[in-house]
Every structure is written in C-alpha cells, then in structure tokens.
Enzyme design. Structure first.
Site, mmCIF file in Angstrom:
data_model
loop_
_atom_site.group_PDB
_atom_site.id
_atom_site.type_symbol
_atom_site.label_atom_id
_atom_site.label_comp_id
_atom_site.label_asym_id
_atom_site.label_seq_id
_atom_site.Cartn_x
_atom_site.Cartn_y
_atom_site.Cartn_z
ATOM 1 C CG LEU A 511 -1.928 -1.106 1.349
ATOM 2 C CD1 LEU A 511 -2.650 -1.042 2.681
ATOM 3 C CD2 LEU A 511 -2.929 -1.041 0.202
ATOM 4 N N GLY A 514 6.810 4.282 4.461
ATOM 5 C CA GLY A 514 7.193 5.479 5.187
ATOM 6 C C GLY A 514 8.460 5.242 5.967
ATOM 7 N N GLY A 515 8.721 6.098 6.965
ATOM 8 C CA GLY A 515 9.943 5.978 7.738
ATOM 9 C C GLY A 515 10.024 4.677 8.519
ATOM 10 C CG PHE A 516 7.277 1.565 11.171
ATOM 11 C CD1 PHE A 516 7.322 1.750 12.540
ATOM 12 C CD2 PHE A 516 7.054 0.290 10.692
ATOM 13 C CE1 PHE A 516 7.154 0.678 13.404
ATOM 14 C CE2 PHE A 516 6.891 -0.786 11.539
ATOM 15 C CZ PHE A 516 6.943 -0.577 12.909
ATOM 16 N N GLY A 517 8.635 1.690 7.554
ATOM 17 C CA GLY A 517 8.793 0.572 6.644
ATOM 18 C C GLY A 517 7.603 0.493 5.717
ATOM 19 C CB VAL A 519 1.738 -0.001 4.933
ATOM 20 C CG1 VAL A 519 0.368 -0.420 5.452
ATOM 21 C CG2 VAL A 519 2.439 0.892 5.943
ATOM 22 C CE LYS A 533 2.700 2.028 10.399
ATOM 23 N NZ LYS A 533 2.695 3.202 11.314
ATOM 24 C CG ASP A 630 4.876 12.676 11.715
ATOM 25 O OD1 ASP A 630 5.020 13.767 11.143
ATOM 26 O OD2 ASP A 630 5.189 11.587 11.203
#
Length: 823
Positions: A511, A514-517, A519, A533, A630
């Site tokens: 999908l 982002g900074g986390f990884g 999705v 996520k 954020d």
C-alpha cells in the site's frame, strides 16, 4: 479660623496617604482616586481603577494582584465607564459605596441590607469586596458584597444562583469585547420554573444547558466527574438554588469564566507561560447545542450523523432529517393509550430539559413510576440523585428535548411507550439474545477446532521449515515472544498467518512506505481485511519506536483513531496489524487534481471535524494526554464512509495530568506541519498538534501542500498566502476550485478562520482542541488571528541556521524526518 483650615487640609491629606498604603479597607473618611488601590490581606486581589485592553475608559474593578497580566474578575461600573482619571470612590455613612465622576455625579453605587452605624469596606482574599460594620466580621451580617453581583467570572466560594426568598439573582454575563466589560450577548443563570437548571443563553435564545444536577455532576457533563483539583456543589432547597465550587489547592489561581463567544470554561494561571490556559471547556461538541435533534431525538457526537430518533420513534419529517435538519425532531411510531402504556428504560443519557418538570427528593423510583403511570400526561420519570443507588423523583409532562447519548457517566430515564411498541421492542431483544447465544456456541466450537488445528500445525512446524521460495520461518524463543507481547498488552498474530494474508508480502499488496517501513494489505483466513505495517531492517526507527506506537494506541478507542488489532514479533520480524482503510490516506485524495474531485465540501468538512474530535480525545479524554507530534495528511486514513482516522503513533508522547510542555534534543516530525517552537527549540505540547491541525485544515480547504506551495504574486507558503487573503478580506479565494460550488460559504470561511487561529506563531495564542471543536460547531464570533508561524518558507531555514543545531533539518511533506541536538 486659620487653625481650622490647616486641620481640614491635614485631615484630607491623611485620608489620601492612608488609602495609598497597602491596606485592605476603606472607611467613611477616605476617598479612593485613580492610582490608589486597596489590597486584600494576603495580597491575592487588588481593587482600583483600570482600563481594559486598548480602551482609555476607566472602570472600578477587582483584579489578581500576584500576576503581571491585569485580569479583572469584577467590574463595578461596567455599563457607565469614566471618561478620565478624575473619578473617585467613597463609602457613605449609610454603608453605601459610591463612584463619582469629576462633577460629583453618581456613576455607580452599591446598596445596603440595613442601616449602618460605623461601616467599612474591605477587600477579602477570596476576591469579595464587602461592606460590614467595623466591629462585626460575621459573614452572615454583611451590609453588602460584590459576590452577590458577579460579572463574567465565578470565583471559588461565589454562588451562581437565586435566593428564592429575597429574589436575588446571581448570574453571569459575558463581556462585550476584550476592551469593553459591558454586558455582552451571553448570560448563564439558574432558571427555576420546574427542576432548576443552569441555562446559557445568547440573548433570549437557549444555547447550552449542562443538564439537571444529579448529586455528582450535571447530567450533560459526564467529563466533569469528581477530581483532585476542585469540587462542584449544587444546593437546591426551599430558600436557595445555587452552584458553587471549591479548589483543593488554594495556591492555584483558577476561575470559571463565561467567554465573549459563549463558552463556559475553567482557566488556570500558568507561571511558565505567564498566561491563562484553558483547563476545561464545559461545552465539548456539536451535541451541546441545545435541542439539536428536536423532540425525542438523541445526539451522539461519536456517530455520523450525530442525531437519531430514540427507540420507538421515527423522524417527524424524513426529508428534513436526511438533509440534516433535525429541529422538528421525532414522532412516536405508536400512539399512547393511557390505560395500557408502559415504560422503556434508556441508559447512558443526558436527561432532557427539566425546566417544566416536577420533582420530589423523598420519593423512591418505584413511587415515582407509580405516580407517572397514574398521570396520562406524564411522559417520563427518573431519579434526581444517582448516588447510593439512586433516590428522588423527577417527572416530565412535555415532549422530551435535549437528550444526549454518552459512552460513560450517563443516566437512566424511563420513557412512556405504548404497550404494543414495548412488546415489539421486547421481541427484538429476545431475537438478539438468541442470535448472541447461537453466535457464542459457534465461536466456542470454532475456537476448539482452531486450537486443535493450531496444535497440529505447531507440531508439524517443529519438524519442517516453510516451503522453498517463501519467507523462511524460524520460531523465536516462545518465552521471549510471550514476554514482549505481555509488555505491549496486545493480541499477538502468528507470522505464518500474516505471510499467508499478504501473499508473502507481495508487491501487488503493497500500500505504501514510510519511515517505519512498508505497509501491506492482507486478508486473514476469516475474511477480515487488515493493513500490516512491517518494520524495515534498514528503517531509522527501531524497536523503541515500534513499542512506542503500540503503547500509545493499544488502549485508545475512538471512532477517529485507527484501530490497532495486534502485533507480530517473531525472529527479526516486527509488525503492527491495523484495521484496513479502503480509501487510503488523506494526502492521496486532496493533493491529486483528479482524485480531489471526489471530495466535495461536506466530505471535507466532516473530515476536518473528525480529525478535531480525534485530537480532542488524545489531548483531553484519553487516559493520558497524548501528543501525536506527526499529524499530517499522510497520517489521516479514510474508512469506507470517508470518516477520518488518525494513524501512526510512532513519535507520540504521553503527558501526565500536571504536565503542559516538554523539551527534546531530537526533533522529529514533518517539515510543513511542525510548529515553530518545536522545530527550532525542541519544545512540544498539545499546541504543537494544534499547529499541525491548522495546517491540515488549510490544506483540506485549498487542496495544496503547505510546503512547496507557490503563487505567482509572492514567495509565501500556504500559511502566508491564507493569512494574506484573510487580512485583505478575500479568504474565499483560498478555496479549491473543486469545492467552490459545493461549499457552504459560512462553514468554509469559518474553517479558514479556525485554521489561521491554530497556526499562530505563539503557542499561547493558539486555541486548544476543545475550543477548536466548539468553534467549528458553533456560529458565534471568533477572535482575530495573529500572523502564522513559518509565514514564509524560508523562516525555518533562517531560524534553524542560527540555532545551535549540529546538523541541518532535512524534511519533506511525505516523510517523517529528524533533527538532532535542538536547543
């Protein structure tokens, strides 16, 4: 004669020298002129002449002595100001305070309850100006007191209400403006036609009643439960009806104020900011607008739309109801028949308007029911007092209006229904119970099968790895996984189930990232759609951020927050599993010229209000105050009905009850949404989120990102452009062309105005989210905004380059970034 003249002059000078000193009393031989003051014995309050705001008019007032901001809590001559500094105050021998102008004409005067012998006026540490006999300090024998004639402020120990014997009505009235303390548009007083209720009116129009007092709280204010800061008390008897409160810590400066825009709010002085901050606003949302849903309608702020008919009722005019015009309310499905009627219990509600009700404190609920049953005109009954199991009787004989539905701290009311309607409702309940029983048996059976299959699968996995070509699954120590998940207090998903749901994390299910990884979309075996996520091994965020998101969202439940279903921590894999949002994120829609055409103004306005309610929950109503840090368009997801849900809590922080601000050496967030004090100095608070919300509002209205916004006439960003148009009276030019034809002009302009209030440079100037929700849902006047923070896109770069930061801030509107070593 010469000696007599000298004596008179000396007497006159002596009186003025006395009043100029720091004393708390005024006697009949003294005059108090402009520049003279009297101060309460403990130094808490001061009485003197002042000019509010930018006004040059002079008023006799009482204000706080200990703080630098001259805050008036009582004004004597609020309707007749002095035009210059030549006025003076004196106390007559009859015990009457008189304010005279330069021509000795009376501008204002007090009165006296009885003839005086040797009166003195005294300012008490409570803020009460009293007139008493010099040698009589008994509060029951006062000749006069300012507490009997409040203005817009209710102080500790003041009574807001009526003396039913003398007719004295102590009520509040708002100031007209910050520069004018004369009576404004709003009043707040007890009305005593039936069971007494506090009513806030705008002119003659009822705007907000907090509901009948139930012994613990006003029934329409479930959030004002007993707390450690103050205690509210209401007295209702044969002689008096009044509301008062007591602070538990007398060193705190706190007051209740009826604001100029009609908000009933508690303000508390904060030494850190040297300003008054809103502690609580009694009006919380659109449902607090009086009788929003009409007769027999119920308002629930968590629903869309907010209004629905009570069980057993249908809309009076369905077409109006569909158009969100609920004022005509609801009608009964089945007419009443007095001899066979019964009562249906409704729980968790705000009791209806009680001003035309009947009440008795000594009756039981059963006696109350019998009395209502015998009277064919009785429409409903309830307990008055909810303490100790309930007591007293409250009967209604009119249509029921101003009902709200709450998730907690609501009350019970029994509403008259036709017997056939009750039978039908009971039949539906029985069917629902049967469905629940069958579902429980099915779930229990399925659970047993799943446990059995899981055991077989577990034993099989102990001997074999997954098939070649798929993600290799090597189970982590079961005790380690168990400990981690227990720490997070969150359901744990099996890695194999997630691999299956996402088709081994295939690109077709991706999908975004982002900074986390990354999705991924997934579908579990039971058909439930999920969003996974997955923490990237190269991500700048690690287990701490992962746990941080879980800790801050696991226990949060609100319709405008994305729901975290569980997590998966096995081996090197760390994943969060959320409910799936089919309409993606807000940035995907509003910043795309084609996609944005599908978002008309009602949708956008609903999104703005939903985000505001979600933030209000985080800042005020959740177990701990949570700062998101954020908030941006990419972190607002949209469900199947286009309702917004705030997501991504990896950078969130919790605040305790007494915390208002924190400092960090690691600034994280997204350029374009970060508040100035946070980006430059690392200071964050709930006002940081308010700034981000304001940016979001302006982006939703305009359809462009704040960062990177360009205009042929200037170099300002979106905030600067919006401010410039507002100052020129051209705010409607900010509106995206896609919604100009679908927009309600007053709603659009109000949203822009609120957005600009939220992005003001100083955190103290920005409203909190309680105020924001109220301003969006009301029609009252709004304060004028000041210039936004980061008015020009160069502001942040210029300021950060002059700070002590060790590295530059790199940012974008799409990715969360960080800057270390902020001041």
């Amino acid at each position: 004669m010469e000696g007599l003249g000298i004596l008179l002059v000396c007497s006159f000078l002596l009186s003025h020298l006395t009043i100029s000193a720091a004393v708390d009393t005024l006697n009949t031989t003294q005059l108090m002129r402009d520049g003279d003051t009297i101060v309460s014995a403990g130094g808490r309050f001061e009485l003197g002449f002042f000019s509010p705001g930018a006004s040059r008019k002079k008023y006799l007032a009482i204000w706080y002595k200990q703080i630098p901001v001259k805050t008036a809590v009582w004004v004597a001559n609020r309707e007749l100001p002095l035009n210059d500094s030549s006025g003076f105050l004196k106390l007559t021998k009859q015990g009457i305070l008189v304010l005279l102008d330069r021509n000795r004409r009376t501008v204002w005067s007090s009165n006296s309850s009885r003839p005086a012998r040797n009166p003195v006026a005294q300012l008490l540490d409570s803020g009460n100006l009293i007139v008493r006999e010099e040698n009589d300090s008994n509060p029951e024998n006062l000749l006069w007191q300012s507490f009997d004639y409040p203005c817009d402020t209710l102080l500790q120990g003041m009574k807001l209400g009526r003396n039913l014997i003398t007719g004295l009505d102590r009520y509040l009235s708002s100031w007209k403006s910050p520069d004018d303390p004369s009576h404004g548009n709003f009043t707040y007083r007890f009305e005593v036609g039936g069971f007494p209720e506090l009513i806030l009116r705008e002119g003659s129009v009822v705007r907000f009643p907090p509901g009948p007092w139930n012994g613990l709280r006003f029934s329409g204010t479930p959030e004002l439960r007993p707390n450690k800061f103050f205690t509210v008390s209401v007295v209702i008897n044969e002689t008096e009806v009044y509301d008062t409160y007591e602070l538990h810590n007398s060193t705190i400066l706190s007051r209740m104020v009826l604001s100029q825009n009609g908000l009933w709010e508690r303000l508390t002085w904060t030494d850190r900011t040297q300003s008054w901050e809103v502690f609580v606003i009694v009006q919380m949302d659109n449902c607090d607008n009086y009788a929003l849903c009409g007769a027999y309608g119920s308002c629930n702020a968590s629903n869309t739309p907010e209004c629905s008919c009570l069980k057993g009722f249908v809309p009076q005019f369905p077409k109006n109801w569909d158009a969100k015009n609920w004022s005509n309310g609801c009608a009964r499905k089945t007419p009443l028949n007095c001899s066979t009627d019964g009562f249906l219990k409704f729980s968790g509600v705000k009791l209806p308007d009680s001003r035309k009700s009947w009440f008795n404190y000594s009756m039981t609920l059963e006696e109350c029911k019998n009395l209502c049953t015998k009277n064919c005109s009785c429409t409903a009954y309830s307990n008055i007092d909810i303490r100790d199991g309930g007591s007293g009787c409250l009967l209604w004989f009119v249509d029921l209006v101003d009902i709200q539905q709450f998730t907690e701290n609501g009350q019970e009311i029994y509403i008259r229904m036709a017997a056939s309607e009750l039978d039908q409702i009971e039949s539906i309940k029985s069917k629902e119970k049967e469905r629940v029983r069958v579902a429980f048996v099915c779930v229990l059976t399925a659970a047993v099968l799943i446990v059995g299959l899981s055991l077989v699968l577990y034993l099989w996995r102990k001997r074999y790895h997954e098939k070649p070509g798929l993600l290799t699954y090597v189970p982590e120590s079961s005790s380690n996984v168990k400990n981690q998940n227990e720490d997070l207090e969150l359901p744990s998903f099996d890695l194999a189930a997630i691999v299956f749901a996402t088709d081994n994390f295939s690109m077709k299910n991706k999908l975004g990232e982002g900074g986390f990884g990354a999705v991924y979309k997934g579908i579990l075996k039971d058909g439930l759609e999920i969003a996974v996520k997955r923490l990237s091994k190269s991500s700048g965020q690690g287990l701490d951020e992962f746990k941080n998101e879980v800790i801050h969202i696991a226990k949060l439940k609100h319709r405008n927050l994305v729901e975290l279903l569980g997590c998966c921590i096995q081996g090197d894999e760390k994943m969060l599993i959320y409910e799936f949002m089919p309409n993606k994120s807000l940035d995907f829609l509003i910043f795309d010229e084609t996609q944005s055409m599908s978002l008309d103004w009602p949708m956008r306005y609903n999104i703005i209000n939903g985000i505001a309610r979600g933030l209000l929950y985080l800042h005020q109503d959740s177990r701990q105050r949570i700062i998101h840090r954020d908030l941006k368009a990419a972190n607002v997801l949209l469900d199947s009905e286009m309702n917004p849900k705030i997501s991504d809590f990896g950078l969130a922080r919790s605040f305790g009850d007494k915390e208002t601000e924190a400092n960090t050496r690691k600034v994280v967030g997204t350029y374009g949404y970060m508040a100035p004090e946070y980006a430059i100095d690392g200071l964050y608070s709930i006002k940081s989120d308010v700034f981000s919300f304001g940016v979001l509002v302006l982006e939703i209205v305009n359809g462009n990102c704040n960062r990177g916004f360009c205009h042929p006439d200037h170099q300002l960003n979106l905030l600067g452009h919006a401010w410039r148009l507002f100052a020129e009276g051209k705010s409607f030019e900010l509106v995206a062309s896609a919604i100009r034809d679908t927009g309600n002009a007053s709603e659009v302009l109000r949203s822009i105005h609120v957005g600009l209030l939220c992005v003001q440079h100083s955190p103290e100037d920005r409203p909190n989210m309680s105020n924001v929700v109220m301003m969006l849902g009301s029609q009252g006047p709004l304060p004028q905004p000041r210039q936004p923070g980061f008015f020009n896109e160069r502001d942040l770069v210029d300021q950060s380059s002059s700070s002590s930061a060790s590295q530059k801030l790199l940012s974008s509107n799409d990715f969360t970034i960080g800057m270390s070593e902020a001041r």
